[in-house]
Design a protein around this motif. Structure first.
Motif, PDB file in Angstrom:
ATOM      1  N   THR A  78       0.783  -1.166   0.106  1.00  0.00           N
ATOM      2  CA  THR A  78      -0.106  -0.007  -0.049  1.00  0.00           C
ATOM      3  C   THR A  78       0.987   1.082   0.137  1.00  0.00           C
ATOM      4  O   THR A  78       1.974   1.132   0.242  1.00  0.00           O
ATOM      5  CB  THR A  78      -1.085   0.073   1.193  1.00  0.00           C
ATOM      6  N   GLU A  81       0.711   3.601   2.051  1.00  0.00           N
ATOM      7  CA  GLU A  81       1.198   4.022   3.445  1.00  0.00           C
ATOM      8  C   GLU A  81       2.390   3.289   3.862  1.00  0.00           C
ATOM      9  O   GLU A  81       3.343   3.606   4.485  1.00  0.00           O
ATOM     10  CB  GLU A  81      -0.028   3.888   4.415  1.00  0.00           C
ATOM     11  N   ASP A 113       1.947   9.028  -3.218  1.00  0.00           N
ATOM     12  CA  ASP A 113       0.897   9.288  -2.842  1.00  0.00           C
ATOM     13  C   ASP A 113      -0.088   9.300  -3.841  1.00  0.00           C
ATOM     14  O   ASP A 113      -1.368   8.792  -4.098  1.00  0.00           O
ATOM     15  CB  ASP A 113       0.539  10.411  -2.066  1.00  0.00           C
ATOM     16  N   ASP A 114       0.484   9.964  -4.952  1.00  0.00           N
ATOM     17  CA  ASP A 114      -0.427  10.222  -6.267  1.00  0.00           C
ATOM     18  C   ASP A 114      -0.361   8.946  -6.970  1.00  0.00           C
ATOM     19  O   ASP A 114      -1.690   8.429  -7.651  1.00  0.00           O
ATOM     20  CB  ASP A 114       0.410  11.132  -7.050  1.00  0.00           C
ATOM     21  N   ARG A 161      -3.400   6.878  -5.069  1.00  0.00           N
ATOM     22  CA  ARG A 161      -4.720   7.266  -5.222  1.00  0.00           C
ATOM     23  C   ARG A 161      -5.143   6.808  -6.791  1.00  0.00           C
ATOM     24  O   ARG A 161      -6.416   6.405  -6.446  1.00  0.00           O
ATOM     25  CB  ARG A 161      -4.701   8.629  -5.276  1.00  0.00           C
ATOM     26  N   ARG A 162      -4.379   6.903  -7.743  1.00  0.00           N
ATOM     27  CA  ARG A 162      -4.756   6.411  -8.919  1.00  0.00           C
ATOM     28  C   ARG A 162      -4.814   4.805  -9.103  1.00  0.00           C
ATOM     29  O   ARG A 162      -5.200   4.420  -9.932  1.00  0.00           O
ATOM     30  CB  ARG A 162      -3.792   7.086 -10.001  1.00  0.00           C
ATOM     31  N   VAL A 185      -8.166   2.448  -9.862  1.00  0.00           N
ATOM     32  CA  VAL A 185      -9.372   3.157 -10.093  1.00  0.00           C
ATOM     33  C   VAL A 185      -9.946   2.402 -11.264  1.00  0.00           C
ATOM     34  O   VAL A 185     -11.198   2.178 -11.635  1.00  0.00           O
ATOM     35  CB  VAL A 185      -9.135   4.518 -10.401  1.00  0.00           C
TER      36      VAL A 185
END
Length: 594
Positions: free
Chosen positions: A357, A359, A382-383, A386-387, A390
């Protein structure tokens, strides 16, 4: 003087006949003669060759033994990395097994590109990994090469025992990787992990090469590789021509493995070779060599330095656990005293695909970095996290489409359609793992009236065809051919009869093995050839040629594989090979030259 014809017209004798009458030539058969050894010695004024009485000089350069060990451990770490990269490449894209055995040329080229090395080095890594049982081919209709369960056990060990396994496998394996991509005796390209790379005497040649270097003082190394090859040729002049390219390849492979460094034998290699030659307990030998190598290796580190350009510098060999995680999150750029990795969007996505992950990745970098983590790296992790996920993909064998959402909801709630494992992916679309025919039959049995749909949206009919048996092959026709008695056919028949008589006469002269051992089979012939290979004996072979004629050969066999016996033949330069199924007689001879 081979291939000289023994022909005489009337009372006139040809020159070969005159030499045979005077005892200067010995006939082999009706087509060939040979020069006796005694006559050859007289023609050379008693000289048996151009071998010097003293060995050629070997110029040496002296270094500190610790310096050789330091250079050797760099090669050790690099070769271990190449093995891991090979397994990673073959896990992602397993190369298929050729029908003739081995890995194809295109797959070897792709593997070399993935490893960042040339094809000979990739072949060496693959051969050693195969010999160490780290990779193997699978069973099934379409076999491929994949890592084995032994690789997972080997990967979890420390650096020293991992390398000892590879080095011991290289010393004992009966395959020569330098022959890969060359043309074999049958004018066929030798493939990596294929049967044509087998050489039964190559382990003994490796020990001869390394024993010569081990006999030098610690820290000493030859200034030129050709001098080592000349010295090896002086010890075995009769086999020098065939063994020189193999010995040169062995020296190069030893440098790549880390057995030697700058041409000299390292300290841990001396321990491994001395123990394997003298100690009866192999486990004690391996333990001593592992201790010597572990003492020479730099200590593993559990930290790294993150640079502003998103590169990671590990000041030494990384610890196994940290190195595994770094291989996921970053791409390695260089190795040596320090390892350099680079983090990219693709490498972060690879770690996310492996189940990490965002994190966890941020915490891993924060925990092991001795420098502040750049803000750009935090944004990248982080980017990417996040993507990630999806856009998703899955597998489905069929779909069910309907504009009436209520009808789809009723089908989805129907207990009779539960076995189809229907899933709603859109208000008007259901998908299933079952094939289309099964979905249609199940829905029709439940009282629905579905229809099959083509990719363009048109309704199609899936009717059941009546069963039919496979077609019978056409009947074989027999054509009678008249008896022909042309002069050409009669001449060919006479030639074959005379060739058979000549072959039988040669077999009676040399007392073939079948006459010596009653009831002998081909297994006895194979065992005699295998013993000659092991004990380096000189053997006489009777061979039936494709045209029906018989030939005789005296060779020193070095290998027996793939249906061929290979060895060094008297009076012939290079390696000779003869098919086993054409051998008519075998006899062990006393080697007069040794």
């Amino acid at each position: 003087m081979r291939n000289s014809r023994l022909a005489a017209t009337g009372t006139d004798l040809t020159p070969p006949h005159r030499l045979i009458n005077r005892g200067l030539l010995a006939p082999i058969d009706t087509q060939r003669v040979e020069l006796p050894r005694e006559v050859g010695l007289v023609l050379r004024d008693g000289a048996v060759g151009r071998t010097a009485a003293v060995p050629p000089p070997l110029e040496l350069v002296s270094r500190q033994p610790a310096e050789l060990d330091r250079l050797g451990t760099t090669a050790v770490l690099e070769f271990l990395r190449l093995v891991d990269a090979l397994v990673e490449s073959w896990t992602a894209q397993p190369p298929p097994l050729l029908r003739s055995g081995g890995v194809g040329v295109r797959e070897l080229r792709r593997t070399a590109k993935d490893l960042g090395v040339d094809e000979p080095v990739a072949a060496l890594v693959a051969e050693i990994a195969y010999a160490a049982s780290l990779v193997n081919n699978t069973n099934g209709p379409e076999p491929v090469f994949l890592p084995t369960a032994e690789y997972d056990v080997w990967r979890a060990r420390d650096t020293a025992p991992r390398w000892i396994t590879l080095a011991s496998s290289w010393l004992a394996m009966t395959r020569q990787p330098s022959l890969v991509s060359q043309r074999g005796e049958r004018d066929r390209v030798i493939s990596a992990l294929g049967p044509d790379a087998e050489r039964g005497t190559i382990p003994s040649l490796r020990r001869q090469v390394l024993d010569l270097l081990t006999g030098l003082p610690p820290g000493a190394a030859p200034t030129a590789r050709d001098a080592v090859l000349d010295l090896l040729a002086w010890h075995q002049p009769r086999r020098a021509a065939g063994q020189r390219p193999l010995a040169e390849a062995i020296l190069a492979e030893a440098d790549l493995l880390g057995l030697t460094a700058a041409g000299g034998v390292t300290g841990y290699t001396r321990t491994l070779l001395a123990g394997s030659a003298a100690a009866a307990d192999s486990s004690r030998t391996s333990a001593a060599a592992e201790h010597a190598l572990a003492h020479a290796l730099p200590d593993p580190v559990d930290h790294f330095l993150v640079q502003p350009d998103l590169t990671i510098v590990v000041p030494g060999p990384p610890a196994p656990a940290m190195g595994t995680e770094l291989g996921l999150i970053a791409d390695i750029e260089s190795t040596g005293g320090a390892h350099v990795y680079r983090i990219t969007e693709r490498s972060v996505r690879r770690a996310l695909d492996a189940g990490r992950t965002g994190e966890y990745l941020a915490q891993f970098v924060e925990q092991h970095s001795r420098t502040p983590v750049p803000q750009a790296l935090r944004y990248l992790i982080d980017d990417s996290a996040r993507r990630h996920g999806v856009l998703r993909a899955g597998a489905a064998a069929s779909y069910l489409r309907c504009d009436d959402e209520a009808l789809l909801a009723r089908v989805l709630a129907d207990k009779d359609s539960a076995a189809l494992n229907l899933r709603l992916i859109a208000p008007t679309v259901l998908v299933s793992d079952a094939p289309v025919n099964r979905v249609l039959d199940a829905l029709r049995a439940s009282g629905y009236s579905p229809a099959a749909e083509a990719p363009g949206g048109d309704v199609i009919t899936l009717g059941a065809d009546a069963p039919r048996a496979p077609s019978r092959p056409p009947a074989r026709s027999v054509t009678m051919r008249g008896i022909a008695d042309s002069d050409a056919q009669l001449g060919e028949l006479v030639r074959r009869i005379r060739s058979g008589d000549a072959l039988a006469e040669i077999g009676r002269r040399i007392q073939p093995i079948a006459a010596q051992v009653p009831g002998v089979t081909s297994a006895a012939t194979m065992e005699l050839l295998r013993r000659a290979v092991r004990e380096e004996q000189l053997v006489w072979l009777g061979v039936a040629e494709p045209d029906g004629s018989a030939t005789a050969h005296e060779i020193h066999p070095i290998s027996l594989a793939a249906g061929y016996v290979r060895g060094y033949e008297r009076g012939r330069s290079g390696l000779a090979s003869y098919p086993v199924h054409r051998i008519t007689a075998v006899r062990v001879l006393a080697d007069e030259d040794e």
